[in-house]
Scaffold this motif. Sequence first.
Motif, PDB file in Angstrom:
ATOM      1  N   SER A   1       0.812  -1.216   0.000  1.00 25.55           N
ATOM      2  CA  SER A   1       0.000   0.000   0.000  1.00 25.55           C
ATOM      3  C   SER A   1       0.847   1.269   0.000  1.00 25.55           C
ATOM      4  CB  SER A   1      -0.912   0.007   1.235  1.00 25.55           C
ATOM      5  OG  SER A   1      -0.132  -0.005   2.426  1.00 25.55           O
ATOM      6  N   GLN A   2       2.169   1.113  -0.100  1.00 25.61           N
ATOM      7  CA  GLN A   2       3.089   2.241  -0.027  1.00 25.61           C
ATOM      8  C   GLN A   2       3.509   2.714  -1.424  1.00 25.61           C
ATOM      9  OE1 GLN A   2       3.799   3.596   3.030  1.00 25.61           O
ATOM     10  NE2 GLN A   2       2.403   2.020   3.798  1.00 25.61           N
ATOM     11  N   THR A   3       3.849   3.991  -1.516  1.00 29.36           N
ATOM     12  CA  THR A   3       4.275   4.578  -2.782  1.00 29.36           C
ATOM     13  C   THR A   3       5.524   5.416  -2.583  1.00 29.36           C
ATOM     14  OG1 THR A   3       2.009   4.666  -3.651  1.00 29.36           O
ATOM     15  CG2 THR A   3       3.629   6.119  -4.682  1.00 29.36           C
ATOM     16  N   LEU A   4       6.493   5.237  -3.452  1.00 30.12           N
ATOM     17  CA  LEU A   4       7.680   6.080  -3.492  1.00 30.12           C
ATOM     18  C   LEU A   4       7.615   6.955  -4.743  1.00 30.12           C
ATOM     19  CD1 LEU A   4      10.507   3.522  -2.606  1.00 30.12           C
ATOM     20  CD2 LEU A   4       9.612   5.322  -1.114  1.00 30.12           C
ATOM     21  N   GLU A   5       7.817   8.244  -4.562  1.00 29.41           N
ATOM     22  CA  GLU A   5       7.918   9.165  -5.686  1.00 29.41           C
ATOM     23  C   GLU A   5       9.388   9.318  -6.073  1.00 29.41           C
ATOM     24  OE1 GLU A   5       5.854  12.865  -4.847  1.00 29.41           O
ATOM     25  OE2 GLU A   5       4.533  11.806  -3.461  1.00 29.41           O
ATOM     26  N   VAL A   6       9.658   9.334  -7.376  1.00 31.74           N
ATOM     27  CA  VAL A   6      11.020   9.499  -7.874  1.00 31.74           C
ATOM     28  C   VAL A   6      11.253  10.980  -8.150  1.00 31.74           C
ATOM     29  CG1 VAL A   6      12.692   8.839  -9.638  1.00 31.74           C
ATOM     30  CG2 VAL A   6      10.953   7.197  -8.897  1.00 31.74           C
ATOM     31  N   LEU A   7      12.030  11.623  -7.278  1.00 30.56           N
ATOM     32  CA  LEU A   7      12.320  13.042  -7.425  1.00 30.56           C
ATOM     33  C   LEU A   7      13.675  13.212  -8.105  1.00 30.56           C
ATOM     34  CD1 LEU A   7      11.300  14.382  -3.879  1.00 30.56           C
ATOM     35  CD2 LEU A   7       9.860  14.076  -5.908  1.00 30.56           C
ATOM     36  N   PRO A   8      13.766  14.043  -9.139  1.00 31.24           N
ATOM     37  CA  PRO A   8      15.051  14.253  -9.811  1.00 31.24           C
ATOM     38  C   PRO A   8      15.966  15.125  -8.961  1.00 31.24           C
ATOM     39  CG  PRO A   8      13.396  15.726 -10.726  1.00 31.24           C
ATOM     40  CD  PRO A   8      12.677  14.856  -9.717  1.00 31.24           C
ATOM     41  N   THR A   9      17.109  14.589  -8.544  1.00 34.25           N
ATOM     42  CA  THR A   9      18.056  15.369  -7.745  1.00 34.25           C
ATOM     43  C   THR A   9      19.478  15.178  -8.285  1.00 34.25           C
ATOM     44  OG1 THR A   9      18.056  13.542  -6.113  1.00 34.25           O
ATOM     45  CG2 THR A   9      16.685  15.456  -5.633  1.00 34.25           C
TER      46      THR A   9
ATOM     47  N   SER B   1      21.102  11.025 -10.464  1.00 31.30           N
ATOM     48  CA  SER B   1      20.773  10.895  -9.039  1.00 31.30           C
ATOM     49  C   SER B   1      19.305  11.230  -8.799  1.00 31.30           C
ATOM     50  CB  SER B   1      21.645  11.839  -8.202  1.00 31.30           C
ATOM     51  OG  SER B   1      22.975  11.391  -8.135  1.00 31.30           O
ATOM     52  N   VAL B   2      18.658  10.402  -7.967  1.00 29.86           N
ATOM     53  CA  VAL B   2      17.254  10.638  -7.618  1.00 29.86           C
ATOM     54  C   VAL B   2      17.088  10.493  -6.109  1.00 29.86           C
ATOM     55  CG1 VAL B   2      16.382   9.812  -9.838  1.00 29.86           C
ATOM     56  CG2 VAL B   2      16.568   8.214  -7.916  1.00 29.86           C
ATOM     57  N   THR B   3      15.987  11.040  -5.627  1.00 33.51           N
ATOM     58  CA  THR B   3      15.551  10.852  -4.250  1.00 33.51           C
ATOM     59  C   THR B   3      14.241  10.083  -4.277  1.00 33.51           C
ATOM     60  OG1 THR B   3      16.639  12.808  -3.335  1.00 33.51           O
ATOM     61  CG2 THR B   3      14.658  12.042  -2.199  1.00 33.51           C
ATOM     62  N   PHE B   4      14.119   9.070  -3.425  1.00 34.32           N
ATOM     63  CA  PHE B   4      12.877   8.304  -3.302  1.00 34.32           C
ATOM     64  C   PHE B   4      12.108   8.839  -2.094  1.00 34.32           C
ATOM     65  CE2 PHE B   4      15.851   5.220  -5.298  1.00 34.32           C
ATOM     66  CZ  PHE B   4      15.181   5.085  -6.513  1.00 34.32           C
ATOM     67  N   TYR B   5      10.903   9.328  -2.338  1.00 38.02           N
ATOM     68  CA  TYR B   5      10.126  10.027  -1.312  1.00 38.02           C
ATOM     69  C   TYR B   5       8.812   9.312  -1.050  1.00 38.02           C
ATOM     70  CZ  TYR B   5       7.296  13.831   0.739  1.00 38.02           C
ATOM     71  OH  TYR B   5       6.471  14.594   1.539  1.00 38.02           O
ATOM     72  N   ASN B   6       8.614   8.901   0.198  1.00 36.47           N
ATOM     73  CA  ASN B   6       7.336   8.320   0.631  1.00 36.47           C
ATOM     74  C   ASN B   6       6.563   9.417   1.351  1.00 36.47           C
ATOM     75  OD1 ASN B   6       5.274   7.008   2.179  1.00 36.47           O
ATOM     76  ND2 ASN B   6       6.352   5.068   1.921  1.00 36.47           N
ATOM     77  N   ARG B   7       5.601   9.973   0.656  1.00 34.73           N
ATOM     78  CA  ARG B   7       4.874  11.126   1.181  1.00 34.73           C
ATOM     79  C   ARG B   7       4.052  10.770   2.417  1.00 34.73           C
ATOM     80  NH1 ARG B   7       3.716  15.911  -1.372  1.00 34.73           N
ATOM     81  NH2 ARG B   7       4.554  15.045  -3.315  1.00 34.73           N
TER      82      ARG B   7
ATOM     83  N   ALA C   1      12.377  10.446   3.158  1.00 31.61           N
ATOM     84  CA  ALA C   1      13.011  10.597   1.850  1.00 31.61           C
ATOM     85  C   ALA C   1      14.393   9.959   1.887  1.00 31.61           C
ATOM     86  CB  ALA C   1      13.125  12.074   1.474  1.00 31.61           C
ATOM     87  N   PHE C   2      14.726   9.241   0.831  1.00 28.95           N
ATOM     88  CA  PHE C   2      16.003   8.548   0.711  1.00 28.95           C
ATOM     89  C   PHE C   2      16.807   9.287  -0.351  1.00 28.95           C
ATOM     90  CE2 PHE C   2      12.814   5.844   2.426  1.00 28.95           C
ATOM     91  CZ  PHE C   2      13.452   5.191   3.467  1.00 28.95           C
ATOM     92  N   THR C   3      17.794  10.045   0.112  1.00 24.92           N
ATOM     93  CA  THR C   3      18.430  11.061  -0.733  1.00 24.92           C
ATOM     94  C   THR C   3      19.732  10.612  -1.386  1.00 24.92           C
ATOM     95  OG1 THR C   3      19.487  11.996   1.252  1.00 24.92           O
ATOM     96  CG2 THR C   3      17.394  12.971   0.552  1.00 24.92           C
ATOM     97  N   GLY C   4      20.149   9.371  -1.180  1.00 22.69           N
ATOM     98  CA  GLY C   4      21.389   8.924  -1.803  1.00 22.69           C
ATOM     99  C   GLY C   4      22.550   9.811  -1.409  1.00 22.69           C
ATOM    100  N   ASP C   5      23.321  10.241  -2.408  1.00 22.53           N
ATOM    101  CA  ASP C   5      24.474  11.103  -2.131  1.00 22.53           C
ATOM    102  C   ASP C   5      24.208  12.554  -2.519  1.00 22.53           C
ATOM    103  OD1 ASP C   5      25.726   8.890  -1.203  1.00 22.53           O
ATOM    104  OD2 ASP C   5      27.330   8.857  -2.692  1.00 22.53           O
ATOM    105  N   THR C   6      22.936  12.933  -2.552  1.00 23.54           N
ATOM    106  CA  THR C   6      22.607  14.332  -2.815  1.00 23.54           C
ATOM    107  C   THR C   6      22.665  15.146  -1.530  1.00 23.54           C
ATOM    108  OG1 THR C   6      21.205  13.767  -4.714  1.00 23.54           O
ATOM    109  CG2 THR C   6      20.841  15.922  -3.681  1.00 23.54           C
TER     110      THR C   6
END
Length: 205
Positions: free
Chosen positions: A117-125, A132-138, A143-148
């Motif tokens: 039931s969960q959703t991650l949004e792919v944010l361009p970072t 590089s992207v950030t995965f965001y569960n609203r 938010a999982f920001t990697g190395d940004t």
Amino acid sequence: MFEENCYVLSDDSTKECVIIDCGALYESEADSIINYIKNEGLKPVHLLCTHGHLDHNFGNGAIYDAFGLKAKVHFEDEKMLKEINKQTKQFFQVEYQCNTAPIGKLLTSGETINYGSQTLEVLPTPGHSRGSVTFYNRSQEVAFTGDTLFRMSIGRTDLEGGDYETILSSLHLLATTLPPETKIYPGHGTISTIAEELDYNPYLK
């Protein structure tokens, strides 16, 4: 050796899970991730990469062998991930052949990834790398920001595909898009929040 963070996110109701940035260099590290997933009765459905650098993807092959998941990365970092074994020579002047996973669906900015039931949004970072992207569960405000974005710092921009002005634009996107209470889970180091970063991170001033 890189002290990189791998995350396993799971949905309580369906037990579906995603794995983000499996940087397990050693067999024992990969085994601990795989055993955690099995012991918790989780069902892996996505292997996600915040970007294509080797330290975040050493363990992709082990996940593919265990669960059949192909790596999903932004299309701008596809070439980098395909050539992951060349990165050890490029960055460290040593030869190393890691067990790689085939690349599956290429991610695009703005799409969503579902698990249970969960959703991650792919944010361009971009800025640390082109893809590089950030995965965001609203709904969970994480938010999982990697190395940004790191706690009180940011990722380096002197590697191939990096650009300082671009990463500053990505930081502005995160600072203006994500609510202050959003928890930040970076690719290295400890967690933070957007509010803390706005107050103390000099790159977000």
